[in-house]
Enzyme design. Structure first.
Site, PDB file in Angstrom:
ATOM      1  N   ARG A 120       0.821  -1.209   0.000  1.00 17.80           N
ATOM      2  CA  ARG A 120       0.000   0.000   0.000  1.00 17.80           C
ATOM      3  C   ARG A 120       0.861   1.269   0.000  1.00 17.80           C
ATOM      4  O   ARG A 120       0.491   2.300  -0.562  1.00 17.80           O
ATOM      5  CB  ARG A 120      -0.889  -0.053   1.241  1.00 17.80           C
ATOM      6  CG  ARG A 120      -1.810   1.124   1.468  1.00 17.80           C
ATOM      7  CD  ARG A 120      -2.605   0.872   2.749  1.00 17.80           C
ATOM      8  NE  ARG A 120      -3.170   2.084   3.292  1.00 17.80           N
ATOM      9  CZ  ARG A 120      -3.383   2.286   4.592  1.00 17.80           C
ATOM     10  NH1 ARG A 120      -3.055   1.356   5.466  1.00 17.80           N
ATOM     11  NH2 ARG A 120      -3.918   3.412   5.001  1.00 17.80           N
ATOM     12  N   HIS A 146       0.331   4.817  -2.042  1.00 17.03           N
ATOM     13  CA  HIS A 146       0.174   6.095  -1.362  1.00 17.03           C
ATOM     14  C   HIS A 146       1.277   7.080  -1.748  1.00 17.03           C
ATOM     15  O   HIS A 146       1.047   8.290  -1.750  1.00 17.03           O
ATOM     16  CB  HIS A 146       0.162   5.886   0.152  1.00 17.03           C
ATOM     17  CG  HIS A 146      -1.170   5.460   0.679  1.00 17.03           C
ATOM     18  ND1 HIS A 146      -1.777   6.031   1.773  1.00 17.03           N
ATOM     19  CD2 HIS A 146      -2.041   4.513   0.242  1.00 17.03           C
ATOM     20  CE1 HIS A 146      -2.950   5.459   1.999  1.00 17.03           C
ATOM     21  NE2 HIS A 146      -3.116   4.521   1.077  1.00 17.03           N
ATOM     22  N   GLY A 167       3.643  11.907  -7.346  1.00 15.09           N
ATOM     23  CA  GLY A 167       4.268  10.854  -8.123  1.00 15.09           C
ATOM     24  C   GLY A 167       5.132   9.944  -7.262  1.00 15.09           C
ATOM     25  O   GLY A 167       5.254  10.118  -6.049  1.00 15.09           O
ATOM     26  N   ASP A 189       8.025   9.361  -5.843  1.00 11.89           N
ATOM     27  CA  ASP A 189       9.282  10.056  -5.537  1.00 11.89           C
ATOM     28  C   ASP A 189       9.718   9.897  -4.087  1.00 11.89           C
ATOM     29  O   ASP A 189      10.607  10.599  -3.613  1.00 11.89           O
ATOM     30  CB  ASP A 189       9.149  11.546  -5.860  1.00 11.89           C
ATOM     31  CG  ASP A 189       8.169  12.266  -4.933  1.00 11.89           C
ATOM     32  OD1 ASP A 189       7.386  11.582  -4.224  1.00 11.89           O
ATOM     33  OD2 ASP A 189       8.178  13.513  -4.912  1.00 11.89           O
ATOM     34  N   GLU A 212       3.703  14.263   4.352  1.00 11.01           N
ATOM     35  CA  GLU A 212       2.654  13.362   3.863  1.00 11.01           C
ATOM     36  C   GLU A 212       2.307  12.279   4.880  1.00 11.01           C
ATOM     37  O   GLU A 212       1.136  11.937   5.069  1.00 11.01           O
ATOM     38  CB  GLU A 212       3.099  12.703   2.550  1.00 11.01           C
ATOM     39  CG  GLU A 212       3.120  13.619   1.353  1.00 11.01           C
ATOM     40  CD  GLU A 212       3.655  12.922   0.115  1.00 11.01           C
ATOM     41  OE1 GLU A 212       3.465  11.695  -0.012  1.00 11.01           O
ATOM     42  OE2 GLU A 212       4.277  13.593  -0.726  1.00 11.01           O
ATOM     43  N   ASN A 263      -2.650   8.625   5.864  1.00 13.76           N
ATOM     44  CA  ASN A 263      -1.406   7.858   6.019  1.00 13.76           C
ATOM     45  C   ASN A 263      -1.098   7.471   7.459  1.00 13.76           C
ATOM     46  O   ASN A 263      -0.099   6.783   7.707  1.00 13.76           O
ATOM     47  CB  ASN A 263      -0.227   8.656   5.449  1.00 13.76           C
ATOM     48  CG  ASN A 263      -0.283   8.764   3.941  1.00 13.76           C
ATOM     49  OD1 ASN A 263      -0.738   7.848   3.263  1.00 13.76           O
ATOM     50  ND2 ASN A 263       0.173   9.893   3.405  1.00 13.76           N
ATOM     51  N   PRO A 267      -7.570   8.889  -2.605  1.00 13.77           N
ATOM     52  CA  PRO A 267      -9.010   8.594  -2.558  1.00 13.77           C
ATOM     53  C   PRO A 267      -9.386   7.918  -1.242  1.00 13.77           C
ATOM     54  O   PRO A 267      -8.722   6.970  -0.816  1.00 13.77           O
ATOM     55  CB  PRO A 267      -9.209   7.640  -3.738  1.00 13.77           C
ATOM     56  CG  PRO A 267      -8.051   7.896  -4.647  1.00 13.77           C
ATOM     57  CD  PRO A 267      -6.908   8.239  -3.743  1.00 13.77           C
ATOM     58  N   HIS A 294      -6.641  -5.419  -2.209  1.00 18.29           N
ATOM     59  CA  HIS A 294      -7.370  -5.552  -0.956  1.00 18.29           C
ATOM     60  C   HIS A 294      -7.604  -7.017  -0.590  1.00 18.29           C
ATOM     61  O   HIS A 294      -8.261  -7.303   0.408  1.00 18.29           O
ATOM     62  CB  HIS A 294      -8.712  -4.819  -1.041  1.00 18.29           C
ATOM     63  CG  HIS A 294      -8.579  -3.334  -0.989  1.00 18.29           C
ATOM     64  ND1 HIS A 294      -9.643  -2.474  -1.147  1.00 18.29           N
ATOM     65  CD2 HIS A 294      -7.492  -2.536  -0.820  1.00 18.29           C
ATOM     66  CE1 HIS A 294      -9.230  -1.227  -1.068  1.00 18.29           C
ATOM     67  NE2 HIS A 294      -7.933  -1.242  -0.877  1.00 18.29           N
ATOM     68  N   ASP A 353      -4.488 -13.459  -3.752  1.00 16.48           N
ATOM     69  CA  ASP A 353      -5.205 -14.266  -4.739  1.00 16.48           C
ATOM     70  C   ASP A 353      -6.366 -13.460  -5.305  1.00 16.48           C
ATOM     71  O   ASP A 353      -6.471 -12.257  -5.065  1.00 16.48           O
ATOM     72  CB  ASP A 353      -5.686 -15.583  -4.121  1.00 16.48           C
ATOM     73  CG  ASP A 353      -6.513 -15.372  -2.854  1.00 16.48           C
ATOM     74  OD1 ASP A 353      -7.152 -14.304  -2.737  1.00 16.48           O
ATOM     75  OD2 ASP A 353      -6.535 -16.269  -1.995  1.00 16.48           O
TER      76      ASP A 353
END
Length: 330
Positions: free
Chosen positions: A68, A72, A78, A80, A93, A99, A167, A197, A256
């Site tokens: 994840r 994020h 981007g 970075d 961030e 986060n 989102p 997920h 899976d």
């Protein structure tokens, strides 16, 4: 994603207004390539894999947050590694609400330290995050893909940009599609990457409104299977901020295609999962993967979408820097 709705709902409306202004311009990553460090750090992928395999063998629950983390990072400024930067005033961030539930930053530091011992000042933190994401996926029986490298690290990390660009778990299909398309990612990439997920956990606070107060009238979300609601209510009480539940019950530590089976049965944990049934293209892909146990294209598709996401607004050449320590600029 584990985000408190009560803290975040007001900000979501603002984010829709400012999404275009804050969303990064996407680059196509043409300067990235597989084997970028072939001459300068030939063993980098082996180094990363060795650390990751050791960590996941002992703490398999870290696979999901480390995967994840790449998502994020790429969706804000981007790919970075701006997500990794610390701020003494807690304005980076990683300090933003979306986060706060991320884990595994110390694992990225551990991997980077191992790389620096072998190849000091050569491999970026952004590439480290991308390689770790691939290797944790493989470690929990997911697909392998060739990771393009050559990214450089950014020098800016802003708490507000993370809030506006990631989102939320209660996003509708229109805002999800818009967010992906603005980054050069397709509707197919949206439904494919949502398949991540299949591993991981979530706090009840990220979906509790679907169980107890969906429209503010003490009701439940009609798009969620009533029997699943009953099961979730046994674990999550109203206003529960601490309890965690499996995002893909019974398959939480195995990568899976079972996620698609759950969503097809109206058992997607988040609103952002359930709304994949609201769009013709995402619904068709989801149902195709749900019924094809052995002919599923999910693994192949996931690798391809991860490569595409890894190209979003990358810094290359002389842009940015190669951080020696991922939590601070040089």
């Amino acid at each position: 994603m584990s985000i408190t709705n009560s803290q975040f709902s007001n900000c979501f409306l603002i984010s829709l207004i400012f999404l275009i202004a804050f969303a990064p311009n996407h680059a196509n990553g043409q300067e990235l390539k597989v084997g970028f460090y072939h001459k300068t750090c030939p063993h980098v992928e082996w180094i990363v894999k060795e650390v990751v395999d050791d960590v996941i063998s002992r703490v398999p629950s870290l696979a999901a947050p480390l995967l994840r983390m790449h998502y994020h990072d790429c969706f804000v400024r981007g790919c970075d590694a701006s997500l990794l930067l610390d701020s003494p005033t807690k304005q980076a961030e990683k300090d933003s609400i979306p986060n706060l539930s991320l884990r595994g930053f110390q694992i990225i530091d551990k991997v980077k330290t191992a790389i620096e011992k072998s190849c000091p000042g050569i491999v970026s933190c952004a590439d480290t995050v991308a390689l770790v994401a691939r290797d944790v996926t493989v470690a929990v029986k997911g697909p392998f893909w060739e990771v393009e490298t050559g990214r450089r690290d950014g020098r800016v990390s802003n708490i507000t940009e993370a809030l506006f660009n990631l989102p939320p778990p209660f996003a509708n299909i229109t805002s999800l599609k818009q967010g992906f398309l603005q980054r050069g990612l397709s509707v197919k990439d949206l439904v494919v990457l949502s398949g991540s997920h299949t591993i991981g956990m979530s706090h009840c606070s990220s979906f509790n409104n679907r169980l107890y107060n969906f429209t503010g009238k003490g009701d439940t979300d009609p798009s969620l299977d009533p029997n699943y609601i009953k099961r979730l209510k046994l674990k999550c009480s109203p206003n529960d901020q601490n309890t965690i539940v499996e995002m893909d019950p019974g398959s939480v530590r195995t990568f899976d295609n079972s996620y698609y089976k759950l969503v097809a049965k109206r058992r997607g944990l988040f609103t952002s999962d359930s709304v994949l049934l609201d769009d013709g293209e995402t619904k068709a892909y989801l149902k195709e993967q749900a019924i094809n146990q052995y002919g599923s294209t999910f693994f192949k598709d996931f690798g391809e979408s991860m490569v595409k996401m890894g190209r979003v607004q990358v810094l290359t050449g002389t842009q940015g820097e190669i951080r020696k320590v991922c939590t601070r600029v040089n």
